[in-house]
Design a protein around this motif. Structure first.
Motif, mmCIF file in Angstrom:
data_model
loop_
_atom_site.group_PDB
_atom_site.id
_atom_site.type_symbol
_atom_site.label_atom_id
_atom_site.label_comp_id
_atom_site.label_asym_id
_atom_site.label_seq_id
_atom_site.Cartn_x
_atom_site.Cartn_y
_atom_site.Cartn_z
ATOM 1 N N LYS A 243 0.824 -1.203 0.000
ATOM 2 C CA LYS A 243 0.000 0.000 0.000
ATOM 3 C C LYS A 243 0.867 1.266 0.000
ATOM 4 C CE LYS A 243 -3.702 -2.496 0.272
ATOM 5 N NZ LYS A 243 -4.538 -2.696 -0.941
ATOM 6 N N THR A 244 2.073 1.134 0.504
ATOM 7 C CA THR A 244 3.005 2.249 0.531
ATOM 8 C C THR A 244 4.393 1.746 0.144
ATOM 9 O OG1 THR A 244 1.812 3.492 2.244
ATOM 10 C CG2 THR A 244 4.164 3.963 1.988
ATOM 11 N N TYR A 245 5.057 2.495 -0.717
ATOM 12 C CA TYR A 245 6.461 2.249 -1.049
ATOM 13 C C TYR A 245 7.272 3.435 -0.540
ATOM 14 C CZ TYR A 245 4.625 -1.250 -4.301
ATOM 15 O OH TYR A 245 3.970 -2.322 -4.861
ATOM 16 N N PHE A 246 8.477 3.159 -0.084
ATOM 17 C CA PHE A 246 9.369 4.223 0.345
ATOM 18 C C PHE A 246 10.448 4.436 -0.709
ATOM 19 C CE2 PHE A 246 7.317 2.874 4.225
ATOM 20 C CZ PHE A 246 7.006 4.095 4.813
ATOM 21 N N VAL A 247 10.758 5.688 -0.967
ATOM 22 C CA VAL A 247 11.613 6.077 -2.084
ATOM 23 C C VAL A 247 12.900 6.694 -1.560
ATOM 24 C CG1 VAL A 247 11.758 7.448 -4.201
ATOM 25 C CG2 VAL A 247 9.534 6.537 -3.442
ATOM 26 N N ILE A 248 14.040 6.163 -2.002
ATOM 27 C CA ILE A 248 15.324 6.743 -1.628
ATOM 28 C C ILE A 248 15.833 7.628 -2.765
ATOM 29 C CG2 ILE A 248 15.900 4.838 -0.100
ATOM 30 C CD1 ILE A 248 17.788 3.783 -2.287
ATOM 31 N N ASP A 249 16.726 8.539 -2.413
ATOM 32 C CA ASP A 249 17.324 9.428 -3.409
ATOM 33 C C ASP A 249 18.503 8.784 -4.105
ATOM 34 O OD1 ASP A 249 15.557 11.564 -2.826
ATOM 35 O OD2 ASP A 249 16.797 12.144 -1.113
ATOM 36 N N SER A 250 19.206 7.904 -3.380
ATOM 37 C CA SER A 250 20.384 7.240 -3.923
ATOM 38 C C SER A 250 20.732 6.080 -3.006
ATOM 39 C CB SER A 250 21.564 8.210 -3.993
ATOM 40 O OG SER A 250 21.982 8.573 -2.679
ATOM 41 N N PHE A 251 21.555 5.164 -3.487
ATOM 42 C CA PHE A 251 21.997 4.075 -2.631
ATOM 43 C C PHE A 251 22.932 4.585 -1.536
ATOM 44 C CE2 PHE A 251 21.016 1.506 -6.530
ATOM 45 C CZ PHE A 251 19.918 0.860 -5.982
ATOM 46 N N GLU A 252 23.663 5.650 -1.812
ATOM 47 C CA GLU A 252 24.515 6.250 -0.793
ATOM 48 C C GLU A 252 23.710 6.683 0.427
ATOM 49 O OE1 GLU A 252 26.802 6.411 -4.539
ATOM 50 O OE2 GLU A 252 24.726 6.870 -3.991
ATOM 51 N N GLN A 253 22.465 7.095 0.208
ATOM 52 C CA GLN A 253 21.599 7.502 1.305
ATOM 53 C C GLN A 253 21.405 6.363 2.304
ATOM 54 O OE1 GLN A 253 17.582 8.416 0.126
ATOM 55 N NE2 GLN A 253 17.018 9.270 2.119
ATOM 56 N N LEU A 254 21.266 5.159 1.809
ATOM 57 C CA LEU A 254 21.064 4.013 2.686
ATOM 58 C C LEU A 254 22.264 3.782 3.587
ATOM 59 C CD1 LEU A 254 19.443 1.387 0.288
ATOM 60 C CD2 LEU A 254 18.322 2.752 2.043
ATOM 61 N N PHE A 255 23.444 3.836 3.016
ATOM 62 C CA PHE A 255 24.642 3.593 3.807
ATOM 63 C C PHE A 255 24.811 4.658 4.876
ATOM 64 C CE2 PHE A 255 29.241 3.477 4.628
ATOM 65 C CZ PHE A 255 29.363 2.138 4.949
ATOM 66 N N GLU A 256 24.507 5.901 4.532
ATOM 67 C CA GLU A 256 24.595 6.987 5.504
ATOM 68 C C GLU A 256 23.616 6.771 6.651
ATOM 69 O OE1 GLU A 256 23.783 10.350 3.096
ATOM 70 O OE2 GLU A 256 25.678 10.240 1.995
ATOM 71 N N ILE A 257 22.424 6.274 6.335
ATOM 72 C CA ILE A 257 21.405 6.034 7.356
ATOM 73 C C ILE A 257 21.880 4.991 8.358
ATOM 74 C CG2 ILE A 257 19.148 4.941 7.699
ATOM 75 C CD1 ILE A 257 18.338 6.360 5.032
#
Length: 292
Positions: A243-257
């Motif tokens: 029902k909901t998808y989450f959208v990242i700006d880049s894969f680098e964003q994930l590592f930073e998180i």
């Protein structure tokens, strides 16, 4: 139930599911690994692999992230069920990851340890003919076609290792269910912004004929900019499209998180009811608001 939503149970890496696990757990090692019994694959299973591979590959242009497509091409696994040792040569050169065969779903602590040491568990068995569009447990097609291509991407590969290293803290805080939501919404059903529009990179949708298209094109689901605490506290669908998808700006964003301390999130989320997956919060950065 659609195929992609059925590719993982409520906890995507727990062995204590509500149904009997179909894998052979009697002949595994202490770390839940087995040898890939390649000689046991039948010609019918090889044909099934080729059908699923060709069907999904044709859907990728315009829907899948280019990093995923590049990884899939490098693996060159369309002609037959892949030998994990062959794929390990590609992954080893690219990112140092390797694949290990397992009977099926494995316990949390074992799963985390494998990821933390750049080992990705792959269920070795192949689905039956009647399961082409519905699967309760992940098989080799879901695990390999869905997950493995991005393990050749250095940034995503680093993220997966970091995710695994965060497992013990989640277990310490009895928050595996919260960390499982991060896996579900990103590794299984993540979307990414690109110059060409939204693209899918999650294994759950990219190994599903219907949800690959649905996740990118359908006006029905919400698409919300990624927010770590929001994801950790949001329930997900196991018997329908998301029902909901989450959208990242880049894969680098994930590592930073994953460089942050999850403890405050686990403490704030302890004992709380999860957010309904259909809900849009006033604090959400909504990219596309769905209609249900």
């Amino acid at each position: 139930m659609n195929a992609s939503a059925a590719t993982a149970p409520k906890n995507p890496f727990a062995a204590n599911t509500s149904h009997a696990l179909r894998g052979d757990y009697e002949h595994m090692r202490a770390d839940y690994t087995v040898e890939q019994p390649y000689e046991r694959y039948t010609e019918a299973e090889q044909t099934r692999w080729r059908f699923l591979y060709d069907r999904q590959k044709k859907l990728l242009p315009g829907y899948a992230a280019q990093e995923y497509i590049d990884g899939l091409e490098a693996l060159n696994a369309g002609d037959a069920i892949p030998r994990l040792e062959d794929a390990n040569k590609v992954l080893g050169d690219a990112t140092g990851w390797r694949l290990i065969a397992v009977p099926g779903l494995i316990p949390d602590d074992v799963f985390f340890d494998h990821l933390a040491n750049r080992r990705f568990p792959v269920a070795w068995w192949m689905r039956e003919e009647h399961e082409l569009d519905y699967l309760v447990e992940p098989d080799i097609f879901h695990d390999f076609f869905g997950h493995v291509p991005l393990l050749s991407n250095p940034v995503f590969a680093d993220y997966m290792e970091k995710y695994g290293k965060g497992g013990p803290k989640a277990i310490e805080h009895n928050a595996q269910h919260m960390l499982a939501r991060l896996y579900w919404y990103i590794v299984e059903f993540g979307l990414i912004k690109t110059d060409d529009g939204l693209r899918a990179f999650g294994a759950g949708m990219l190994s599903s004929k219907e949800e690959t298209i649905y996740s990118v094109e359908s006006p029905k689901p919400n698409r919300v900019a990624f927010d770590l605490e929001r994801v950790l506290n949001t329930a997900y669908m196991v018997d329908d499209f998301q029902k909901t998808y989450f959208v990242i700006d880049s894969f680098e964003q994930l590592f930073e998180i994953c460089d942050c301390d999850f403890t405050p999130y686990y403490e704030r989320g302890a004992g709380k009811e999860p957010i309904n997956p259909e809900t849009v919060l006033s604090t959400d950065n909504v990219i596309t608001k769905g209609r249900f």
